[in-house]
Design a protein around this motif. Structure first.
Motif, PDB file in Angstrom:
ATOM      1  N   ASP A  11       0.856  -1.193   0.000  1.00 17.43           N
ATOM      2  CA  ASP A  11       0.000   0.000   0.000  1.00 17.43           C
ATOM      3  C   ASP A  11       0.888   1.238   0.000  1.00 17.43           C
ATOM      4  O   ASP A  11       2.116   1.143   0.141  1.00 17.43           O
ATOM      5  N   ASP A  12       0.273   2.391  -0.164  1.00 24.81           N
ATOM      6  CA  ASP A  12       1.070   3.619  -0.219  1.00 24.81           C
ATOM      7  C   ASP A  12       0.540   4.678   0.740  1.00 24.81           C
ATOM      8  O   ASP A  12      -0.509   4.512   1.372  1.00 24.81           O
TER       9      ASP A  12
ATOM     10  N   GLY B 180      -3.572   4.126  -1.359  1.00 29.58           N
ATOM     11  CA  GLY B 180      -3.779   3.176  -2.440  1.00 29.58           C
ATOM     12  C   GLY B 180      -3.345   1.783  -2.025  1.00 29.58           C
ATOM     13  O   GLY B 180      -2.432   1.625  -1.210  1.00 29.58           O
TER      14      GLY B 180
ATOM     15  N   PHE C  20      -2.179  -2.140  -3.393  1.00 28.85           N
ATOM     16  CA  PHE C  20      -1.740  -3.022  -4.467  1.00 28.85           C
ATOM     17  C   PHE C  20      -2.197  -4.436  -4.130  1.00 28.85           C
ATOM     18  O   PHE C  20      -1.960  -4.932  -3.029  1.00 28.85           O
TER      19      PHE C  20
ATOM     20  N   TYR D 124      -3.292  -5.507  -9.332  1.00 28.38           N
ATOM     21  CA  TYR D 124      -4.230  -4.395  -9.507  1.00 28.38           C
ATOM     22  C   TYR D 124      -3.904  -3.301  -8.480  1.00 28.38           C
ATOM     23  O   TYR D 124      -3.314  -3.581  -7.430  1.00 28.38           O
ATOM     24  N   TYR D 125      -4.305  -2.098  -8.805  1.00 30.54           N
ATOM     25  CA  TYR D 125      -4.138  -0.965  -7.888  1.00 30.54           C
ATOM     26  C   TYR D 125      -5.507  -0.402  -7.560  1.00 30.54           C
ATOM     27  O   TYR D 125      -6.216   0.077  -8.453  1.00 30.54           O
TER      28      TYR D 125
ATOM     29  N   ALA E 172      -7.094   2.429  -6.557  1.00 29.54           N
ATOM     30  CA  ALA E 172      -6.606   3.796  -6.593  1.00 29.54           C
ATOM     31  C   ALA E 172      -7.474   4.738  -5.765  1.00 29.54           C
ATOM     32  O   ALA E 172      -8.701   4.756  -5.932  1.00 29.54           O
TER      33      ALA E 172
ATOM     34  N   TYR F  41     -10.483  -0.606  -9.185  1.00 27.53           N
ATOM     35  CA  TYR F  41      -9.397  -1.584  -9.236  1.00 27.53           C
ATOM     36  C   TYR F  41      -8.762  -1.498 -10.618  1.00 27.53           C
ATOM     37  O   TYR F  41      -9.302  -2.007 -11.589  1.00 27.53           O
TER      38      TYR F  41
ATOM     39  N   LEU G 253      -2.667  -3.312 -13.510  1.00 32.02           N
ATOM     40  CA  LEU G 253      -1.336  -2.811 -13.853  1.00 32.02           C
ATOM     41  C   LEU G 253      -0.656  -3.696 -14.897  1.00 32.02           C
ATOM     42  O   LEU G 253       0.384  -3.322 -15.439  1.00 32.02           O
TER      43      LEU G 253
ATOM     44  N   PHE H 169       6.092  -6.272 -10.218  1.00 32.70           N
ATOM     45  CA  PHE H 169       5.681  -5.192  -9.323  1.00 32.70           C
ATOM     46  C   PHE H 169       6.834  -4.770  -8.415  1.00 32.70           C
ATOM     47  O   PHE H 169       7.062  -3.571  -8.193  1.00 32.70           O
TER      48      PHE H 169
ATOM     49  N   CYS I 287       8.531  -1.053  -8.284  1.00 34.59           N
ATOM     50  CA  CYS I 287       8.738  -0.217  -7.096  1.00 34.59           C
ATOM     51  C   CYS I 287      10.201   0.191  -6.941  1.00 34.59           C
ATOM     52  O   CYS I 287      10.506   1.303  -6.501  1.00 34.59           O
TER      53      CYS I 287
ATOM     54  N   TYR J  94       2.684   8.633  -9.865  1.00 35.57           N
ATOM     55  CA  TYR J  94       1.879   9.387  -8.899  1.00 35.57           C
ATOM     56  C   TYR J  94       1.755  10.866  -9.288  1.00 35.57           C
ATOM     57  O   TYR J  94       1.557  11.717  -8.430  1.00 35.57           O
TER      58      TYR J  94
END
Length: 247
Positions: free
Chosen positions: A129-130, A134, A136, A151-152, A154, A160, A163, A170, A174, A183
């Motif tokens: 997550d962020d 969001g 992931f 999937y994200y 968002a 959903y 990606l 993934f 990152c 972003y």
């Protein structure tokens, strides 16, 4: 009353059967062909800043057992060898076995969300997550036919978004991709200093919401700090409400 008792018995039986099918840690450990050296090499050559969180006592074996992935895979390697991976001083948190800074292993974070009891086959898995809320998600069938892809969920759309990358891709995304581009529009001027002081189990919540038209002007938004558990439940509730409104 009898129906409730029957349902409880069914749930108990299902839980016991699920746990009986779980592989022991000894079968999940691959000491001769571990994926960790590969992940370490990815980290050592990463373009983005990465922090490997230390493991707490026994958290590696517990998380690996409950996740039921082999250490030969990048996911299993990260779960068994780290408390998690922190990207860009906390902007992205990739889940591992958890520790005092990131008080969530990938297994206990997903319990009650993607599955009810350990041993069940989840139809999706929250993997990262962020800081802006969001998520992931690894698709296990709940999000489409592209099993094993990320999937994200968002915060700026509450959708959903596929990606079209696997878990390994993934991780590389990152570590090496231009996160400013991914972003774009959602990193405010002083984001680095503020994210550094944000706990890894928290997120920034914005008002107006990021998914509203007014929320696109992030520099004008008001930020508050929320526990990620609270934010996840709120996100799902908002999705339900919006879906009802749009019907």
């Amino acid at each position: 009353m009898k129906r409730i008792i029957v349902l409880l018995l069914i749930l108990i039986i299902q839980s016991v059967m699920a746990q009986q099918n779980m592989k022991p840690v000894s079968e999940l450990l691959n000491l001769t062909d571990s994926g960790w050296p590969i992940v370490e090499d990815w980290i050592n050559t990463a373009k983005n800043k990465v922090e490997i969180l230390n493991l707490d006592s026994n958290s590696d074996k517990d998380a690996l057992y409950h996740t039921q992935v082999t250490t030969r895979s990048p996911m299993g390697a990260i779960v068994y060898n780290s408390g998690g991976l922190i990207i860009d001083d906390g902007w992205i948190r990739i889940l591992g076995a958890g520790n005092s800074k990131l008080n969530r292993s990938i297994s206990n974070w997903n319990k009650g969300k993607s599955f009810l009891e350990y041993g069940e086959q989840p139809s999706f898995l929250l993997i990262a997550d962020d800081a802006i809320g969001g998520f992931f998600i690894l698709n296990g069938g709940a999000l489409g036919n592209d099993l094993g892809y990320i999937y994200y969920l968002a915060p700026d759309s509450l959708e959903y978004e596929p990606l079209e990358i696997t878990y390994s891709e993934f991780i590389l995304f990152c570590l090496n991709n231009d996160l400013d581009t991914f972003y774009q529009g959602f990193r405010w001027k002083n984001w680095k200093n503020e994210v550094k002081n944000l706990g890894y189990d928290n997120i920034f919540s914005f008002f107006p919401y990021l998914w509203t038209q007014e929320g696109k002007a992030i520099e004008k938004s008001t930020k508050t700090i929320l526990l990620i558990e609270e934010h996840y439940l709120l996100t799902l509730d908002l999705i339900k409400q919006l879906n009802k409104t749009n019907k």
